[in-house]
Design a protein around this motif. Structure first.
Motif, PDB file in Angstrom:
ATOM      1  N   VAL A   1       0.816  -1.214   0.000  1.00  0.00           N
ATOM      2  CA  VAL A   1       0.000   0.000   0.000  1.00  0.00           C
ATOM      3  C   VAL A   1       0.853   1.268   0.000  1.00  0.00           C
ATOM      4  CG1 VAL A   1      -1.701   1.333   1.331  1.00  0.00           C
ATOM      5  CG2 VAL A   1      -1.949  -1.157   1.114  1.00  0.00           C
ATOM      6  N   TYR A   2       1.911   1.287   0.805  1.00  0.00           N
ATOM      7  CA  TYR A   2       2.705   2.513   0.959  1.00  0.00           C
ATOM      8  C   TYR A   2       3.765   2.695  -0.127  1.00  0.00           C
ATOM      9  CZ  TYR A   2       0.466   2.526   5.544  1.00  0.00           C
ATOM     10  OH  TYR A   2      -0.439   2.513   6.567  1.00  0.00           O
ATOM     11  N   GLN A   3       3.934   1.720  -0.994  1.00  0.00           N
ATOM     12  CA  GLN A   3       4.704   1.835  -2.236  1.00  0.00           C
ATOM     13  C   GLN A   3       6.138   2.343  -2.029  1.00  0.00           C
ATOM     14  OE1 GLN A   3       2.121   3.674  -5.279  1.00  0.00           O
ATOM     15  NE2 GLN A   3       0.428   3.308  -3.864  1.00  0.00           N
ATOM     16  N   ASN A   4       6.748   1.915  -0.942  1.00  0.00           N
ATOM     17  CA  ASN A   4       8.138   2.258  -0.617  1.00  0.00           C
ATOM     18  C   ASN A   4       8.390   3.751  -0.448  1.00  0.00           C
ATOM     19  OD1 ASN A   4       9.186  -0.474  -0.620  1.00  0.00           O
ATOM     20  ND2 ASN A   4       8.770  -0.423  -2.815  1.00  0.00           N
ATOM     21  N   LYS A   5       7.356   4.497  -0.141  1.00  0.00           N
ATOM     22  CA  LYS A   5       7.503   5.937   0.054  1.00  0.00           C
ATOM     23  C   LYS A   5       8.097   6.211   1.436  1.00  0.00           C
ATOM     24  CE  LYS A   5       5.256   6.722  -3.771  1.00  0.00           C
ATOM     25  NZ  LYS A   5       5.733   7.418  -4.922  1.00  0.00           N
ATOM     26  N   PRO A   6       8.976   7.201   1.545  1.00  0.00           N
ATOM     27  CA  PRO A   6       9.428   7.631   2.865  1.00  0.00           C
ATOM     28  C   PRO A   6       8.229   8.197   3.629  1.00  0.00           C
ATOM     29  CG  PRO A   6      10.533   8.879   1.117  1.00  0.00           C
ATOM     30  CD  PRO A   6       9.582   7.959   0.471  1.00  0.00           C
ATOM     31  N   MET A   7       8.152   7.852   4.911  1.00  0.00           N
ATOM     32  CA  MET A   7       6.985   8.222   5.708  1.00  0.00           C
ATOM     33  C   MET A   7       7.399   8.773   7.062  1.00  0.00           C
ATOM     34  SD  MET A   7       4.845   4.669   5.233  1.00  0.00           S
ATOM     35  CE  MET A   7       3.327   5.300   5.889  1.00  0.00           C
ATOM     36  N   VAL A   8       6.591   9.697   7.554  1.00  0.00           N
ATOM     37  CA  VAL A   8       6.630  10.109   8.946  1.00  0.00           C
ATOM     38  C   VAL A   8       5.257   9.757   9.506  1.00  0.00           C
ATOM     39  CG1 VAL A   8       6.617  12.074  10.528  1.00  0.00           C
ATOM     40  CG2 VAL A   8       8.364  11.915   8.762  1.00  0.00           C
ATOM     41  N   LEU A   9       5.263   9.009  10.596  1.00  0.00           N
ATOM     42  CA  LEU A   9       4.020   8.608  11.236  1.00  0.00           C
ATOM     43  C   LEU A   9       3.889   9.344  12.561  1.00  0.00           C
ATOM     44  CD1 LEU A   9       4.041   4.760  10.526  1.00  0.00           C
ATOM     45  CD2 LEU A   9       3.134   6.628   9.126  1.00  0.00           C
ATOM     46  N   LEU A  10       2.708   9.931  12.755  1.00  0.00           N
ATOM     47  CA  LEU A  10       2.418  10.733  13.932  1.00  0.00           C
ATOM     48  C   LEU A  10       1.154  10.223  14.593  1.00  0.00           C
ATOM     49  CD1 LEU A  10       2.826  14.236  12.214  1.00  0.00           C
ATOM     50  CD2 LEU A  10       4.565  13.023  13.570  1.00  0.00           C
TER      51      LEU A  10
END
Length: 174
Positions: free
Chosen positions: A101-110
Motif C-alpha cells: 500500500v505505501y509503495q516504498n515511500k518515505p513516511m513520517v508517522l504521527l
C-alpha cells in the motif's frame, strides 16, 4: 517534493488532521496534498462483498494518490487502542489491489490524542506494521495532551520541546 498528508480519522474535527497538516507545513520546500479519508468512504470490507461486487474504484484512487507522492505523513487517531474503523477499512480495500500500500515511500508517522498517552498504542502498531506494506518509516512521534500542547487558533505547537522534536522529525523526509 510532493508530500501527501492525512489523518487516519474520519472526524470533521480531527486533531490528527490538525497535526498532520501542521507537520506538513514545516516542510517548506514541499507541495502539500492534504487527503481527507472521508472522500474514500466505501462499504465495509469482506471477501464476500469483494467476490460479489469487486473492489471499489475509490481504493484505486487512494493508491493513486500515494503513487503521486514523494513522501507521506499520516497522523493516527486511536480508537480503543487501535486504528479507526474508517482508516482500517480504506487500508483493507487498498491492500486487496496492492499489498504494498505505501509503495516504498518515505513516511513520517504521527499520532495525538487529548490524553497523556498521545495515541501511542496505535502509533506503535502502525510503525511496526508499515514495513510489511512497503512503508519506509523515517521517523515517528506521539504528541500527548493535544489541547495542552497545540494552539488551534494559531496552528502552532506551544510546547517548545515537542515543537523541536516535530521539526527534527520532519527533516527526515529530506
Amino acid at each position: 517534493m510532493k508530500l501527501l498528508t492525512f489523518a487516519a480519522s474520519s472526524s470533521s474535527q480531527s486533531i490528527n488532521k490538525h497535526l498532520a497538516t501542521y507537520a506538513a507545513s514545516l516542510v517548506t520546500y514541499a507541495d502539500i496534498d492534504v487527503l481527507d479519508i472521508n472522500d474514500f468512504e466505501m462499504p465495509l470490507y469482506s471477501s464476500d462483498r469483494e467476490n460479489e461486487s469487486g473492489i471499489p474504484s475509490l481504493a484505486q484512487e487512494f493508491l493513486d494518490r500515494i503513487a503521486q507522492a514523494d513522501a507521506i505523513i499520516i497522523s493516527f487517531a486511536e480508537h480503543n487502542g487501535s486504528y479507526t474503523a474508517a482508516y482500517k477499512n480504506l487500508f483493507d480495500w487498498a491492500s486487496r489491489i496492492n499489498p504494498k500500500v505505501y509503495q516504498n515511500k518515505p513516511m513520517v508517522l504521527l499520532a495525538t490524542s487529548p490524553g497523556p498517552g498521545g495515541a501511542n498504542t496505535v502509533l506503535t502498531a502502525a510503525v511496526n506494521s508499515a514495513p510489511y506494506f512497503a512503508g519506509n518509516v523515517k521517523a515517528s512521534l506521539s504528541i500527548p495532551s493535544f489541547y495542552d500542547n497545540f494552539d488551534v487558533d494559531t496552528w502552532q505547537l506551544t510546547n517548545t520541546e515537542l515543537r523541536q522534536q516535530l521539526q527534527t522529525t520532519m527533516t527526515t523526509l529530506q
